[in-house]
Scaffold this motif. Structure first.
Motif, PDB file in Angstrom:
ATOM      1  N   VAL A 267      69.412 -12.621 -45.324  1.00  0.00           N
ATOM      2  CA  VAL A 267      70.349 -12.371 -46.703  1.00  0.00           C
ATOM      3  C   VAL A 267      69.494 -11.999 -47.506  1.00  0.00           C
ATOM      4  N   GLU A 268      68.521 -12.544 -48.075  1.00  0.00           N
ATOM      5  CA  GLU A 268      67.673 -11.929 -49.153  1.00  0.00           C
ATOM      6  C   GLU A 268      67.342 -10.673 -48.942  1.00  0.00           C
ATOM      7  N   HIS A 269      66.989 -10.244 -47.621  1.00  0.00           N
ATOM      8  CA  HIS A 269      66.719  -8.707 -47.437  1.00  0.00           C
ATOM      9  C   HIS A 269      67.810  -7.849 -47.545  1.00  0.00           C
ATOM     10  N   LEU A 270      69.059  -8.155 -47.273  1.00  0.00           N
ATOM     11  CA  LEU A 270      70.262  -7.351 -47.456  1.00  0.00           C
ATOM     12  C   LEU A 270      70.742  -7.243 -48.922  1.00  0.00           C
ATOM     13  N   VAL A 271      70.594  -8.488 -49.700  1.00  0.00           N
ATOM     14  CA  VAL A 271      71.266  -8.673 -51.108  1.00  0.00           C
ATOM     15  C   VAL A 271      70.036  -7.922 -52.109  1.00  0.00           C
ATOM     16  N   ARG A 272      68.727  -8.133 -51.744  1.00  0.00           N
ATOM     17  CA  ARG A 272      67.601  -7.689 -52.759  1.00  0.00           C
ATOM     18  C   ARG A 272      68.106  -6.260 -53.254  1.00  0.00           C
ATOM     19  N   PRO A 273      68.141  -5.446 -52.308  1.00  0.00           N
ATOM     20  CA  PRO A 273      68.617  -3.940 -52.646  1.00  0.00           C
ATOM     21  C   PRO A 273      69.242  -3.792 -53.970  1.00  0.00           C
ATOM     22  N   PHE A 274      70.602  -4.202 -53.662  1.00  0.00           N
ATOM     23  CA  PHE A 274      71.710  -4.679 -54.363  1.00  0.00           C
ATOM     24  C   PHE A 274      71.335  -5.213 -55.847  1.00  0.00           C
ATOM     25  N   SER A 275      70.657  -6.149 -55.660  1.00  0.00           N
ATOM     26  CA  SER A 275      70.109  -6.627 -56.953  1.00  0.00           C
ATOM     27  C   SER A 275      69.055  -5.943 -57.854  1.00  0.00           C
ATOM     28  N   ALA A 276      68.322  -5.541 -57.095  1.00  0.00           N
ATOM     29  CA  ALA A 276      67.177  -4.655 -57.947  1.00  0.00           C
ATOM     30  C   ALA A 276      67.566  -3.211 -58.119  1.00  0.00           C
ATOM     31  N   GLY A 277      68.322  -2.809 -57.181  1.00  0.00           N
ATOM     32  CA  GLY A 277      68.775  -1.478 -57.424  1.00  0.00           C
ATOM     33  C   GLY A 277      70.179  -1.064 -58.343  1.00  0.00           C
ATOM     34  N   LEU A 278      70.725  -2.087 -58.360  1.00  0.00           N
ATOM     35  CA  LEU A 278      72.309  -1.728 -58.999  1.00  0.00           C
ATOM     36  C   LEU A 278      72.351  -3.126 -60.182  1.00  0.00           C
ATOM     37  N   ALA A 279      72.486  -4.288 -59.624  1.00  0.00           N
ATOM     38  CA  ALA A 279      72.899  -5.037 -60.758  1.00  0.00           C
ATOM     39  C   ALA A 279      71.919  -5.359 -62.032  1.00  0.00           C
ATOM     40  N   VAL A 280      70.718  -5.458 -61.713  1.00  0.00           N
ATOM     41  CA  VAL A 280      69.992  -5.635 -62.999  1.00  0.00           C
ATOM     42  C   VAL A 280      69.876  -4.431 -63.642  1.00  0.00           C
ATOM     43  N   PRO A 281      69.579  -3.293 -63.021  1.00  0.00           N
ATOM     44  CA  PRO A 281      69.539  -1.951 -63.825  1.00  0.00           C
ATOM     45  C   PRO A 281      71.064  -1.836 -64.736  1.00  0.00           C
ATOM     46  N   LEU A 282      71.817  -2.272 -64.214  1.00  0.00           N
ATOM     47  CA  LEU A 282      73.198  -2.017 -64.991  1.00  0.00           C
ATOM     48  C   LEU A 282      73.226  -3.077 -66.030  1.00  0.00           C
ATOM     49  N   PHE A 283      72.603  -4.438 -65.610  1.00  0.00           N
ATOM     50  CA  PHE A 283      72.718  -5.439 -66.967  1.00  0.00           C
ATOM     51  C   PHE A 283      71.894  -4.757 -68.242  1.00  0.00           C
ATOM     52  N   ALA A 284      70.727  -3.957 -67.842  1.00  0.00           N
ATOM     53  CA  ALA A 284      69.623  -3.453 -68.751  1.00  0.00           C
ATOM     54  C   ALA A 284      70.346  -2.143 -69.516  1.00  0.00           C
ATOM     55  N   LEU A 285      71.234  -1.512 -68.832  1.00  0.00           N
ATOM     56  CA  LEU A 285      71.913  -0.143 -69.361  1.00  0.00           C
ATOM     57  C   LEU A 285      72.691  -0.786 -70.478  1.00  0.00           C
ATOM     58  N   PHE A 286      73.573  -1.847 -70.200  1.00  0.00           N
ATOM     59  CA  PHE A 286      74.422  -2.260 -71.328  1.00  0.00           C
ATOM     60  C   PHE A 286      74.045  -3.496 -72.288  1.00  0.00           C
ATOM     61  N   SER A 287      72.626  -3.847 -72.168  1.00  0.00           N
ATOM     62  CA  SER A 287      72.407  -4.888 -72.812  1.00  0.00           C
ATOM     63  C   SER A 287      71.102  -4.237 -73.739  1.00  0.00           C
ATOM     64  N   ALA A 288      70.319  -3.353 -73.491  1.00  0.00           N
ATOM     65  CA  ALA A 288      69.080  -2.851 -73.869  1.00  0.00           C
ATOM     66  C   ALA A 288      69.490  -1.741 -75.098  1.00  0.00           C
ATOM     67  N   GLY A 289      70.628  -1.321 -75.102  1.00  0.00           N
ATOM     68  CA  GLY A 289      71.216  -0.349 -76.248  1.00  0.00           C
ATOM     69  C   GLY A 289      71.261  -0.798 -77.563  1.00  0.00           C
ATOM     70  N   VAL A 290      70.043  -1.045 -78.137  1.00  0.00           N
ATOM     71  CA  VAL A 290      70.008  -1.498 -79.512  1.00  0.00           C
ATOM     72  C   VAL A 290      69.600  -0.512 -80.551  1.00  0.00           C
TER      73      VAL A 290
END
Length: 460
Positions: A267-290
């Motif tokens: 499960v971790e092998h399947l979910v990690r790419p979504f987490s590292a490749g989409l979830a966290v970068p999108l969070f950074a995109l909408f949180s780091a814009g200061v």
């Protein structure tokens, strides 16, 4: 004469070495995407297009009747990061049942190092704000380490860092995530809705029964259930990312007879790419814009809240992790591996001052009533992380030649069987394969020499 103490940061067992290699590849790519997203956010928010950034970030959508009409920024922080924390929970579970944290003696060092690496930054922040009369509510902001960002930096600056140091950083970050989760759950929980919380707990029980007892398989069962649990947890007043952690910890991460990988690993092998490749970068995109103009950067080093964050990340993290590790080694009679120096560990401790994803999240939670201060604290997280990167780069370069030699020895595979030679030193079959390999290469060398002396010999 007292018995010798055990060594730490020595060679990893082969399964851990292979797991580390796979994890590093995924985290490093995720860290690069995270860095790209953060840079894009800063550019977007500091150009004439900043108004469009705010419009997109503050756009609300979702089912209001379920209490889930949230802004894009809010969906990224509470929704997408739940996936990140699910992976963190799975990593923690694996470390507890199959990794370094399984052995209490081996676990002591990274646990103490992570704890000291969170206490020291909090103390630095508190001291700066007590003296400067600032808001003490942001004490938790500089306590987190962003492993994806740190490994992305290592991919560029510390390519030759030996695997024991990388494993120490990875384990340290897993424990760090656990402490960060506890901080969020205990200190940033609003008024509780016990009905919604009870529903979330009931959903987790159903998740556990389906997963561990009935052993139901199929994403179409667990994804809808996970969404229900997440929605209930969000409405309960407990931060919604806790739902992700809880489900990650429920995965079975030990292998049973005949299994090449446990369900948790799959499960971790399947979910990690979504987490590292989409979830966290999108969070950074909408949180780091200061906004980070000249005046804003100057305020970072004059306002106690932001100065406390910077010093907590750069000074507190390094002193806490290194000091905790040294004291643990000193009083448990452990000794450093012969191939490494304490300066190597200090460089990794400085690198752990990259507090990005979770630090940004805690910054949002700590100053919800003051949007301007929230943005300034986010800018301080970015500046502190950048300073940690620059300092760690200098320290890693000082020992790069030694690291190159150690990594070459660690990865040498003379008999080309896919297993590094250091893991086969006592295997007679390995030595025979080496002898055969050397003889084959010597024969090829002699044949080439004869060909040079008599070009027609080969044709004859």
């Amino acid at each position: 004469m007292p018995p010798p103490g055990r060594r730490f940061l020595g060679r990893l067992p082969l399964p851990e070495y292979r797991y580390l290699a796979d994890a590093l590849r995924a985290e490093t790519l995720g860290g690069v995407l995270l860095l790209v997203a953060a840079v894009l956010a800063l550019v977007w928010a500091n150009t004439p297009l900043s108004h469009s950034y705010e419009t997109v970030r503050d756009f609300h959508f979702g089912p209001g009747s379920l209490g889930l009409r949230l802004s894009v920024e809010h969906w990224a922080a509470d929704g997408l990061l739940a996936v990140f924390f699910f992976v963190a929970g799975a990593e923690l579970k694996r470390e507890l049942v199959a990794g370094d944290l399984r052995d209490p003696k081996a676990a002591l060092l990274p646990v103490v190092a992570a704890a000291c690496g969170m206490i020291a930054p909090a103390l630095v922040y508190t001291l700066v704000n007590t003296v400067g009369g600032g808001d003490l509510g942001g004490w938790a902001v500089p306590t987190a380490t962003d492993i994806a960002f740190a490994l992305a930096v290592l991919a560029v600056l510390g390519t030759a860092l030996p695997s024991p140091l990388r494993a120490f950083l990875l384990t340290l970050a897993v424990v760090d995530d656990l402490f960060a989760i506890l901080i969020i759950a205990v200190f940033f929980t609003s008024d509780l809705n016990f009905l919604a919380l009870g529903g979330a707990v009931a959903g987790l029980v159903v998740f556990w029964v389906l997963l561990r007892h009935l052993r139901v398989r199929g994403w179409y069962v667990y994804v809808p259930l996970a969404l229900v649990i997440w929605g209930l947890m969000y409405n309960s007043g407990v931060h919604a990312t806790i739902a992700g952690v809880a489900m990650g910890l429920m995965l079975r991460c030990h292998r049973e007879e005949g299994e090449e990988a446990s369900p948790g690993e799959r499960v971790e092998h399947l979910v990690r790419p979504f987490s590292a490749g989409l979830a966290v970068p999108l969070f950074a995109l909408f949180s780091a814009g200061v906004a980070v103009g000249g005046d804003a950067l100057a305020d970072i080093f004059t306002r106690p809240e932001t100065l406390g964050v910077v010093l907590g990340l750069v000074v507190g993290k390094a002193v806490g992790i290194f000091g905790g590790t040294w004291l643990t080694a000193r009083f448990t009679r452990a000794s450093l591996s012969d191939e490494l120096a304490w300066s190597d560990l200090f460089a990794v401790s400085v690198l752990a001052g990259i507090g990005f994803t979770v630090s940004l999240l805690i910054g949002e939670l700590a100053f919800t009533d003051d949007p301007r201060l929230t943005d300034e604290v986010k800018a301080a997280v970015l500046v502190g992380s950048l300073l940690a990167v620059l300092l760690a780069a200098v320290l890693l370069r000082l020992r790069n030649r030694v690291h190159v030699r150690l990594l070459a020895e660690e990865e040498r595979d003379e008999d080309l069987d896919g297993v590094p030679d250091v893991y086969q030193q006592d295997d007679p079959a390995h030595h025979q394969r080496l002898a055969d390999s050397y003889e084959k290469r010597a024969a090829e060398h002699r044949a080439r020499a004869r060909e040079r002396e008599d070009p027609g010999a080969g044709d004859a």
